[in-house]
Design a protein around this motif. Structure first.
Motif, mmCIF file in Angstrom:
data_model
loop_
_atom_site.group_PDB
_atom_site.id
_atom_site.type_symbol
_atom_site.label_atom_id
_atom_site.label_comp_id
_atom_site.label_asym_id
_atom_site.label_seq_id
_atom_site.Cartn_x
_atom_site.Cartn_y
_atom_site.Cartn_z
ATOM 1 N N GLY A 10 0.897 -1.280 0.340
ATOM 2 C CA GLY A 10 0.061 -0.059 0.119
ATOM 3 C C GLY A 10 0.792 0.976 0.333
ATOM 4 O O GLY A 10 2.212 1.516 0.182
ATOM 5 N N ILE A 11 0.217 2.658 -0.436
ATOM 6 C CA ILE A 11 0.640 3.721 0.420
ATOM 7 C C ILE A 11 1.515 3.870 1.289
ATOM 8 O O ILE A 11 0.859 3.489 2.145
ATOM 9 N N SER A 13 3.965 1.665 2.351
ATOM 10 C CA SER A 13 4.670 1.121 3.358
ATOM 11 C C SER A 13 5.523 0.884 3.204
ATOM 12 O O SER A 13 6.103 0.271 4.243
ATOM 13 N N GLY A 14 6.412 0.877 2.115
ATOM 14 C CA GLY A 14 7.671 1.140 2.361
ATOM 15 C C GLY A 14 8.180 0.213 0.841
ATOM 16 O O GLY A 14 9.891 -0.161 0.661
ATOM 17 N N LYS A 15 7.744 0.325 -0.133
ATOM 18 C CA LYS A 15 8.029 -0.292 -1.043
ATOM 19 C C LYS A 15 9.173 0.277 -1.560
ATOM 20 O O LYS A 15 10.124 -0.442 -2.173
ATOM 21 N N SER A 16 9.849 1.287 -1.937
ATOM 22 C CA SER A 16 10.579 1.809 -2.540
ATOM 23 C C SER A 16 12.200 1.411 -2.012
ATOM 24 O O SER A 16 12.886 1.530 -2.479
ATOM 25 N N THR A 17 11.614 1.431 -1.021
ATOM 26 C CA THR A 17 12.864 2.212 0.473
ATOM 27 C C THR A 17 12.906 0.060 0.590
ATOM 28 O O THR A 17 14.260 -0.055 0.147
ATOM 29 N N ARG A 141 4.625 7.838 8.053
ATOM 30 C CA ARG A 141 5.501 8.234 6.864
ATOM 31 C C ARG A 141 5.353 9.317 5.968
ATOM 32 O O ARG A 141 6.360 10.137 5.340
ATOM 33 N N LEU A 142 3.868 9.148 5.608
ATOM 34 C CA LEU A 142 3.372 9.761 4.553
ATOM 35 C C LEU A 142 3.531 11.483 5.084
ATOM 36 O O LEU A 142 3.362 12.358 4.386
ATOM 37 N N ASN A 175 7.161 -3.954 7.132
ATOM 38 C CA ASN A 175 7.761 -2.708 7.776
ATOM 39 C C ASN A 175 7.085 -2.186 8.575
ATOM 40 O O ASN A 175 6.759 -0.557 8.794
ATOM 41 N N THR A 178 11.179 -0.575 12.652
ATOM 42 C CA THR A 178 12.732 0.303 12.408
ATOM 43 C C THR A 178 13.249 -0.057 10.589
ATOM 44 O O THR A 178 13.164 -1.749 10.392
ATOM 45 N N LEU A 179 14.454 0.749 10.047
ATOM 46 C CA LEU A 179 14.820 0.512 9.081
ATOM 47 C C LEU A 179 15.366 -0.704 9.117
ATOM 48 O O LEU A 179 16.165 -1.073 7.997
HETATM 49 P P1 ATP Z 1 4.443 5.364 -1.956
HETATM 50 O O1 ATP Z 1 3.212 4.427 -2.334
HETATM 51 O O2 ATP Z 1 4.382 6.381 -1.890
HETATM 52 O O3 ATP Z 1 5.896 5.419 -3.333
HETATM 53 P P2 ATP Z 1 6.318 3.449 -0.797
HETATM 54 O O4 ATP Z 1 5.825 2.453 -0.130
HETATM 55 O O5 ATP Z 1 7.136 3.291 -2.094
HETATM 56 O O6 ATP Z 1 5.716 4.477 -0.677
HETATM 57 P P3 ATP Z 1 8.738 4.537 0.757
HETATM 58 O O7 ATP Z 1 9.012 5.651 0.019
HETATM 59 O O8 ATP Z 1 9.823 3.558 0.899
HETATM 60 O O9 ATP Z 1 7.120 3.756 0.688
HETATM 61 O O10 ATP Z 1 8.289 4.847 2.187
HETATM 62 C C1 ATP Z 1 7.802 6.168 2.730
HETATM 63 C C2 ATP Z 1 8.587 7.298 3.496
HETATM 64 O O11 ATP Z 1 8.763 6.161 5.005
HETATM 65 C C3 ATP Z 1 10.200 7.543 2.827
HETATM 66 O O12 ATP Z 1 9.928 8.744 3.466
HETATM 67 C C4 ATP Z 1 10.966 6.039 3.913
HETATM 68 O O13 ATP Z 1 11.631 6.805 4.177
HETATM 69 C C5 ATP Z 1 9.903 6.097 4.845
HETATM 70 N N1 ATP Z 1 9.845 5.104 5.390
HETATM 71 C C6 ATP Z 1 10.323 3.688 5.303
HETATM 72 N N2 ATP Z 1 10.373 3.171 5.630
HETATM 73 C C7 ATP Z 1 10.887 3.218 7.052
HETATM 74 C C8 ATP Z 1 11.221 2.321 8.666
HETATM 75 N N3 ATP Z 1 11.295 1.315 8.754
HETATM 76 N N4 ATP Z 1 11.259 3.771 9.023
HETATM 77 C C9 ATP Z 1 11.038 5.065 9.330
HETATM 78 N N5 ATP Z 1 11.094 5.880 7.754
HETATM 79 C C10 ATP Z 1 10.361 4.628 7.135
#
Ligand code: ATP
Length: 199
Positions: A10-11, A13-17, A141-142, A175, A178-179
């Motif tokens: 989901g939006i 969630s941390g996919k890009s990470t 995070r968003l 996720n 923590t990172l």
């Molecule tokens: P989108 O759907 O909007 O593309 P995404 O699923 O790709 O989002 P990310 O961009 O990876 O999600 O993460 C959202 C934000 O949360 C980013 O700024 C990222 O750095 C931060 N983040 C991700 N995982 C963690 C974590 N475990 N702890 C703290 N911050 C995090």
């Protein structure tokens, strides 16, 4: 051929990470959002079709696409969204296939695709990885990224649910911590993927 991994969640969630962590390990990563932007690049045929369908209201005076305006139009109107997707999705899909085909034999090729479930793409992958985080975490995070709570909730409501994503997942990454905790899970996932791609 390469091992094809579909990565979704989901939006916020941390996919890009996760995609970045996998790329650091040597995965070949293709980003659906980036392809979506390329498909509507200035001068593209798709962009001309968008103007035909939606008119000047979704363009800036200088001729560039007003993504915010287009987003509002299709967000409010299901049939408008279908018309936009008819223009973009086939092209995104073709571009993705072309890019993923460039991964080397035995390499792990990851397609980071937010709408994997909504677009029913699960069957195209050898392994589907779903990233999950609690709603509270995702909203925080968003928020830190400048997306309002209302906007974030509206987008979440419009996406598939965690349960729907789980139903197609081979691997679920949690996720909500923590990172470092996420990195540990990605390390383990990477070992598993190595075992599958190079048996
Ligand atoms: P989108 O759907 O909007 O593309 P995404 O699923 O790709 O989002 P990310 O961009 O990876 O999600 O993460 C959202 C934000 O949360 C980013 O700024 C990222 O750095 C931060 N983040 C991700 N995982 C963690 C974590 N475990 N702890 C703290 N911050 C995090």
């Amino acid at each position: 051929r390469a091992l094809l991994v579909g990565l979704t969640g989901g939006i916020g969630s941390g996919k890009s990470t996760v995609a970045r962590m996998l790329a650091d390990k040597g995965a070949f990563v293709v980003d659906a959002d980036a392809l979506a932007r390329q498909v509507l690049a200035p001068g593209s045929l798709a962009l001309a079709e968008v103007r035909e369908q939606f008119g000047d209201q979704v363009f800036y005076p200088d001729g560039s696409l007003n993504r915010g305006a287009l987003g509002r139009v299709v967000f409010a109107d299901e049939s408008a969204r279908a018309r936009l997707e008819a223009i973009t999705l086939p092209r995104i899909s073709a571009a993705a296939q072309q890019r993923l085909a460039q991964a080397r034999v035995g390499q792990v090729a990851v397609y980071d695709v937010p709408l994997l479930v909504e677009q029913r793409l699960a069957e195209q992958f050898d392994v589907v990885v779903v990233v999950e985080a609690s709603a509270a975490n995702r909203l925080a995070r968003l928020d830190a990224r400048g997306l309002s709570r209302e906007e974030a909730l509206a987008r979440m409501a419009n996406q598939a649910s965690d349960a729907q994503r789980r139903a197609v997942a081979d691997v679920v990454l949690d996720n909500s911590g923590t990172l470092a905790a996420l990195q540990e899970q990605v390390d383990r996932l990477w070992e598993r993927l190595q075992g599958i791609s190079k048996p």
